[in-house]
Design an enzyme around this catalytic site. Structure first.
Site, PDB file in Angstrom:
ATOM      1  N   ASP A   1     116.283  18.764  96.838  1.00 39.66           N
ATOM      2  CA  ASP A   1     117.058  17.527  97.022  1.00 39.66           C
ATOM      3  C   ASP A   1     118.266  17.846  97.895  1.00 39.66           C
ATOM      4  OD1 ASP A   1     118.739  15.126  96.490  1.00 39.66           O
ATOM      5  OD2 ASP A   1     117.247  14.729  94.930  1.00 39.66           O
ATOM      6  N   ASN A   2     118.590  16.959  98.847  1.00 39.69           N
ATOM      7  CA  ASN A   2     119.779  17.210  99.675  1.00 39.69           C
ATOM      8  C   ASN A   2     121.038  16.581  99.076  1.00 39.69           C
ATOM      9  OD1 ASN A   2     119.579  14.503 100.271  1.00 39.69           O
ATOM     10  ND2 ASN A   2     119.195  14.768 102.462  1.00 39.69           N
TER      11      ASN A   2
ATOM     12  N   PHE B   1     109.458  12.129  96.520  1.00 39.34           N
ATOM     13  CA  PHE B   1     110.374  10.992  96.363  1.00 39.34           C
ATOM     14  C   PHE B   1     111.427  10.935  97.465  1.00 39.34           C
ATOM     15  CE2 PHE B   1     109.320  11.995  91.854  1.00 39.34           C
ATOM     16  CZ  PHE B   1     108.860  10.758  91.441  1.00 39.34           C
TER      17      PHE B   1
ATOM     18  N   LYS C   1     116.437   4.561 100.794  1.00 40.73           N
ATOM     19  CA  LYS C   1     115.694   3.493 100.118  1.00 40.73           C
ATOM     20  C   LYS C   1     116.384   2.134 100.023  1.00 40.73           C
ATOM     21  CE  LYS C   1     117.268   4.695  95.504  1.00 40.73           C
ATOM     22  NZ  LYS C   1     116.948   4.934  94.118  1.00 40.73           N
TER      23      LYS C   1
ATOM     24  N   TYR D   1     112.927  -0.189 106.055  1.00 44.52           N
ATOM     25  CA  TYR D   1     112.571   0.609 104.874  1.00 44.52           C
ATOM     26  C   TYR D   1     111.091   0.414 104.552  1.00 44.52           C
ATOM     27  CZ  TYR D   1     111.823   1.768  99.995  1.00 44.52           C
ATOM     28  OH  TYR D   1     111.282   2.266  98.835  1.00 44.52           O
TER      29      TYR D   1
END
EC number: 5.1.3.2
Length: 338
Positions: free
Chosen positions: A31-32, A80, A84, A149
């Site tokens: 994850d960033n 994921f 978003k 998106y």
């Protein structure tokens, strides 16, 4: 063998990591932290009594991906990671295509090099655009998306379909989510948006806690029973369990599988406000404002394919969604920043 969860510190990611750990899976998270907090993974450890291996970095970083695949025996990837927010995507399309489309492509290429063939993709009901038929089944027309998106998710789906045809070793599962809400029943993890929330329930709960003065209801002239937009809201824990079911069913299968994950019921914005008020005994002040660009009137699912093939159904109703959202918000008035 381990499961790599990209975006695993985020809202849906962290809840899915809990379900994976509870099912005794080894989990590696990448994850960033651009939209999430490392605290969520500390809380995951609190809930499960288990640790994940965490890498901070980006899915666009090929060297980091190679390092992760070299250092861990990854069997499957649940993807994921991505941007978003519908409204923001209209303002920043290039960033959305770079993160969501190019990022997914880079990840798939590195999986291929490492010989990792099981892929679960976090897609969205936005791929259906403004749907022609309600409730929406998996065979409904996709494309005709109304914002970047949604288009980015649609583009990745098209890429995955082509890859599945060209590379028969791949087992690819696309999960089209409807509207995830709620939080883990412990109140330790939940949705913690940066700035003003884009999603309805965090917005409602931040008004309830006094962080925001009132709820803005975007659009009150839609062709719905009360003029406000209708969506299929699904409890995030049900959604997380759907990933586990998809993994168990298709790990090692070849081919492409697509499922809607929703409840099959549609509720309007004002229905949700009233439900939150009733369950938690709190008044939510709101004002009706203009529609948001890219929003549609009505969207809810037919989730029967997931029931038939994955033995999955959403078990948690509206009351539970409202209760768990408010429990998380009360326990964490500033989210993970406390």
């Amino acid at each position: 063998m381990a499961i790599l969860v990209t975006g695993g510190a985020g809202y849906i990611g962290s809840h899915t990591v809990v379900e994976l750990l509870n099912a005794n899976k080894d989990v590696v998270v990448l994850d960033n932290l651009c939209n999430s907090s490392p605290k969520s993974l500390e809380r995951v450890a609190q809930i499960t009594g288990k640790q994940v291996k965490f890498y901070q970095g980006d899915i666009l970083d090929t060297a980091l991906l190679q390092k992760i695949f070299a250092e861990n025996q990854i069997q499957s990837v649940i993807h994921f990671a991505g941007l978003k927010a519908v409204g923001e995507s209209v303002q920043k399309p290039a960033e959305y295509y770079m993160n969501n489309v190019t990022g997914s492509l880079v990840l798939i290429q590195e999986m291929k090099k490492a010989g990792v063939w099981n892929f679960v993709f976090s897609s969205s009901a936005t791929v259906y655009g403004d749907p022609e038929i309600i409730p929406i089944t998996e065979s409904c027309k996709v494309g005709g998306t109304t914002n970047p998106y949604g288009t980015s998710k649609f583009m990745v789906e098209q890429i995955l379909k082509d890859i599945a045809k060209a590379t028969p070793e791949f087992s690819i599962t696309i999960l089209r989510y409807f509207n995830p809400v709620g939080a883990h029943e412990s109140g330790l993890i939940g949705e913690d948006p940066n700035g003003i929330p884009n999603n309805l329930l965090p917005y409602i709960s931040q008004v309830a806690i006094g962080k925001l003065p009132q709820l803005s209801v975007f659009g009150s002239d839609y062709e719905t029973h009360d003029g406000t937009g209708v969506r299929d809201y699904i409890h995030v824990v049900d959604l997380a369990i759907g990933h586990l079911k998809a993994l168990d069913r298709h790990e090692g299968d070849a081919g492409l599988h697509i499922y809607n994950l929703g409840t099959g019921s549609g509720y309007s914005v004002l229905d949700m406000v009233k439900a939150f008020e009733k369950v938690n005994d709190i008044k939510i002040p709101y004002k009706l404002v203009d529609r948001r660009p890219g929003d549609i009137a009505t969207c809810y699912s037919d989730p029967s394919l997931a029931k038939t093939e994955l033995n999955w159904t959403a078990a948690r109703g509206l009351e539970q969604m409202m209760k768990d959202t408010w429990h998380w918000q009360k326990k964490n008035p500033k989210g993970y920043r406390d």
